[in-house]
Each structure stands twice: as C-alpha cells, then as structure tokens.
Design an enzyme around this catalytic site. Structure first.
Site, PDB file in Angstrom:
ATOM      1  N   LYS A 145      31.623  14.764  26.099  1.00  0.00           N
ATOM      2  CA  LYS A 145      31.342  15.840  27.060  1.00  0.00           C
ATOM      3  C   LYS A 145      31.883  15.354  28.408  1.00  0.00           C
ATOM      4  O   LYS A 145      31.131  14.997  29.322  1.00  0.00           O
ATOM      5  CB  LYS A 145      29.837  16.139  27.090  1.00  0.00           C
ATOM      6  CG  LYS A 145      29.537  17.534  27.594  1.00  0.00           C
ATOM      7  CD  LYS A 145      28.104  17.912  27.278  1.00  0.00           C
ATOM      8  CE  LYS A 145      27.593  18.993  28.214  1.00  0.00           C
ATOM      9  NZ  LYS A 145      28.299  20.265  28.142  1.00  0.00           N
TER      10      LYS A 145
HETATM   11  N1  PMP Z   1      31.241  23.830  23.634  1.00  0.00           N
HETATM   12  C1  PMP Z   1      31.338  23.554  24.946  1.00  0.00           C
HETATM   13  C2  PMP Z   1      32.675  23.565  25.605  1.00  0.00           C
HETATM   14  C3  PMP Z   1      30.191  23.264  25.690  1.00  0.00           C
HETATM   15  O1  PMP Z   1      30.273  23.004  26.989  1.00  0.00           O
HETATM   16  C4  PMP Z   1      28.936  23.291  25.053  1.00  0.00           C
HETATM   17  C5  PMP Z   1      27.696  23.000  25.840  1.00  0.00           C
HETATM   18  N2  PMP Z   1      27.453  21.612  25.902  1.00  0.00           N
HETATM   19  C6  PMP Z   1      28.886  23.574  23.676  1.00  0.00           C
HETATM   20  C7  PMP Z   1      30.050  23.843  22.998  1.00  0.00           C
HETATM   21  C8  PMP Z   1      27.584  23.596  22.941  1.00  0.00           C
HETATM   22  O2  PMP Z   1      27.041  22.309  22.887  1.00  0.00           O
HETATM   23  P1  PMP Z   1      25.471  22.055  22.837  1.00  0.00           P
HETATM   24  O3  PMP Z   1      24.943  22.947  21.782  1.00  0.00           O
HETATM   25  O4  PMP Z   1      25.370  20.619  22.479  1.00  0.00           O
HETATM   26  O5  PMP Z   1      24.933  22.388  24.175  1.00  0.00           O
END
Ligand code: PMP
Length: 300
Positions: A161
């Site tokens: 991330k």
């Molecule tokens: N894709 C992107 C680009 C994101 O920023 C997020 C949010 N973190 C997600 C998918 C979904 O991830 P999560 O369910 O872990 O929040």
C-alpha cells in the site's frame, strides 16, 4: 459548496515517532525522501464501536508494505497495534478511520536512500461514510472506465500500500468525477477488469460471485473478508479473469474496501445495474460482522 476542514488544522492527537503530539504539531521536513521519491506506505483502518476491525491484518500489511519498498518500520507488530488503539482512544473516536503512515526521512536526497530514517505516524478521525452516490443511495455508484490502467506487477510492488501507486487512482478518480461519475473503473495492463480507484470489485451472475484475480492490485482485506463471508453464506465465489465485454452480462456489481465497505454499483459507463439481493445480503452481513465484538480469550 462544501466547506473543507483541512487535515493539518484540527484538534486532537497524532502519534509520531514515539510521541503523542497535539494534532497541528505533527509536521515533517519539506526535504523528506518520502515526499520527493514516494517512499511512503500507509494503511486505512476502520473503527467500529471503538474497536479497529482487522487490526492484525492491517498492521501486518503495513510492515509488509514497508518491506516491499526495501525499508523496515521501526516498530514491532505489538507496538503498531498498541499505538493504533492509543490514537483511537486519545481522539475519543468510536466510529472512524485510522491512518498509519511510514516514510523515509531527510538524511539522503537522491533516488537511493538506504540510510534514511524511517518515520512513522498514526492519526485517527471520524469518518462515517466513503461514498455518497451522485444519483442517490438507491441507485448505487456510477463508475466510468478510466484511460489509466493498473500496471504490470513487474512495474512496482503492487501488493504494497505504497503512496506512489496512488497517482493512478487519483488521476482516474479526478477524470471520473469531472465526467459526473462517482468513481473510476480501472482495467489492467492487459485490458482486464481490475478494480476501482480505491476498492475491489465483485460481479454477480445467476447467484454466483466473480471477482478479478488480484495480480496487479491490492488483494484487499475487505475483499478477502467478503469472499469468506459469501462462501460461509453458501454462495459460490470464483476468482477469475473478467473482461470489460462481459460486464453487460452481470446482474449485480459491487465494490469492497475498508473505507468503501460494501457499496453497490448502479452503472458502469452506459450499462445499468439493479442493486440486487446478493449485494444487499453481503452489505448487511459485512455490517453485522464489523460490529461484532471480538471474542476475548479467557485469562489462563
Ligand atoms: N484497492 C485499492 C487501490 C485500495 O486503495 C484499497 C483500500 N485499501 C483497496 C483496493 C481495498 O483494500 P482493503 O479492503 O484492504 O481496504
């Protein structure tokens, strides 16, 4: 016109590099590697009833995200979890959002910076909802297919991330917004359906769920939770390739993410969808799950 409350001018507390600071004092130097070269990773967590949902998974991903950018967050998993809970408490948040962030500091100002200090901060704020569909709640989100694409996983560590990769999402979402849509639908470098600017995508056909294989985008924690929840509820879920030409054949589409939760999609470009029973059932089941108090293990 909406009045923006700037994020650097609020009351509350932010934990930074070992200290709980008054919100406005949590500053960094303009010559920071994280700012210039995008060497920064972050998390997004939701607090429900005072408890951070999936704190362990988010904290582990924060550590892994740093490792994928070749840096080590200077905290143990336990310290990360403790501090996350401390900022929630310090800011008296019962339902909100936690934002941990780690970045390379100022010791070296060049592409390579192996000696740079890794800084860490945790903030927390109230955040009731992520999406407010322009066409209204009962219409769902309108997505516009973006010109921007998710990259080949050899381009950068896509399971990190990492702040830098969000350039794609920001550009895609700005374009969608200007065209009157709620969010962007991103295809990947091979032209396959990938995700939205900040959430993963699910499609429903004849009672069965399909979701793209997370080859070049985050395998979201919510995505994994929904796959398990749906299977536990008796639905078949297939991780597969979805091509944009197939989109018109689906009965329901929804997106998932920590911020987005489970959000129904009512439109992709010119294709319209009903908010269907499976989306509604999963939205409800996810809402129930996140508010379940974690079971405390009895003291030995
Ligand atoms: N894709 C992107 C680009 C994101 O920023 C997020 C949010 N973190 C997600 C998918 C979904 O991830 P999560 O369910 O872990 O929040």
């Amino acid at each position: 016109m909406t009045t923006l409350i700037p994020f650097d001018d609020r009351d509350g507390y932010i934990w930074m590099d070992g200290k709980m600071l008054p919100w406005r004092d949590a500053t960094m130097h303009v010559l920071s590697h994280g700012l210039h070269y995008g060497s920064s990773v972050f998390e997004g967590e939701r607090v429900y009833g005072g408890t951070i949902f999936k704190l362990r998974e988010h904290s582990e991903r924060l550590i892994r995200s740093g490792e994928m950018l070749d840096f080590k967050i200077p905290m143990t998993l336990k310290e990360i979890e403790d501090v996350s809970r401390e900022v929630v408490e310090a800011n008296k948040i019962t339902d909100g959002y936690v934002r941990p962030v780690a970045w390379r500091g100022s010791e070296q100002m060049a592409v390579s910076a192996p000696l740079a200090t890794i800084h860490v901060a945790f903030a927390c704020w109230q955040w009731p909802k992520y999406f407010f569909p322009k066409a209204g709640e009962n219409k769902g989100l309108a997505l516009k297919t973006s010109e921007w694409r998710r990259p080949d996983p050899r381009t950068m560590p896509v399971q990190s991330k990492a702040s830098g990769i969000y350039t794609i999402g920001t550009l895609a979402k700005h374009a969608a917004d200007k065209a009157g849509y709620d969010d962007a639908l991103l295809l990947d470098y091979k032209g396959r359906v990938a995700e939205s600017s900040g959430s993963n995508l699910f499609a429903v056909k004849d009672g069965m769920l399909k979701t793209p294989v997370p080859e070049c985008f985050l395998n979201g924690i919510t995505r994994q939770t929904i796959i398990k929840l749906a299977r536990d509820m008796g639905y078949k879920v297939e991780e597969t390739i979805i091509m944009p030409e197939e989109l018109a054949d689906f009965d329901e589409i929804f997106v998932t993410g920590t911020a987005a939760e489970v959000a129904a999609v009512g439109k992709i470009d010119d294709i319209e969808y009903e908010i269907g029973p499976i989306t509604k059932a999963l939205e409800k089941a996810y809402g129930d799950l996140v508010r379940q108090k974690p079971k405390t293990t009895a003291a030995a």
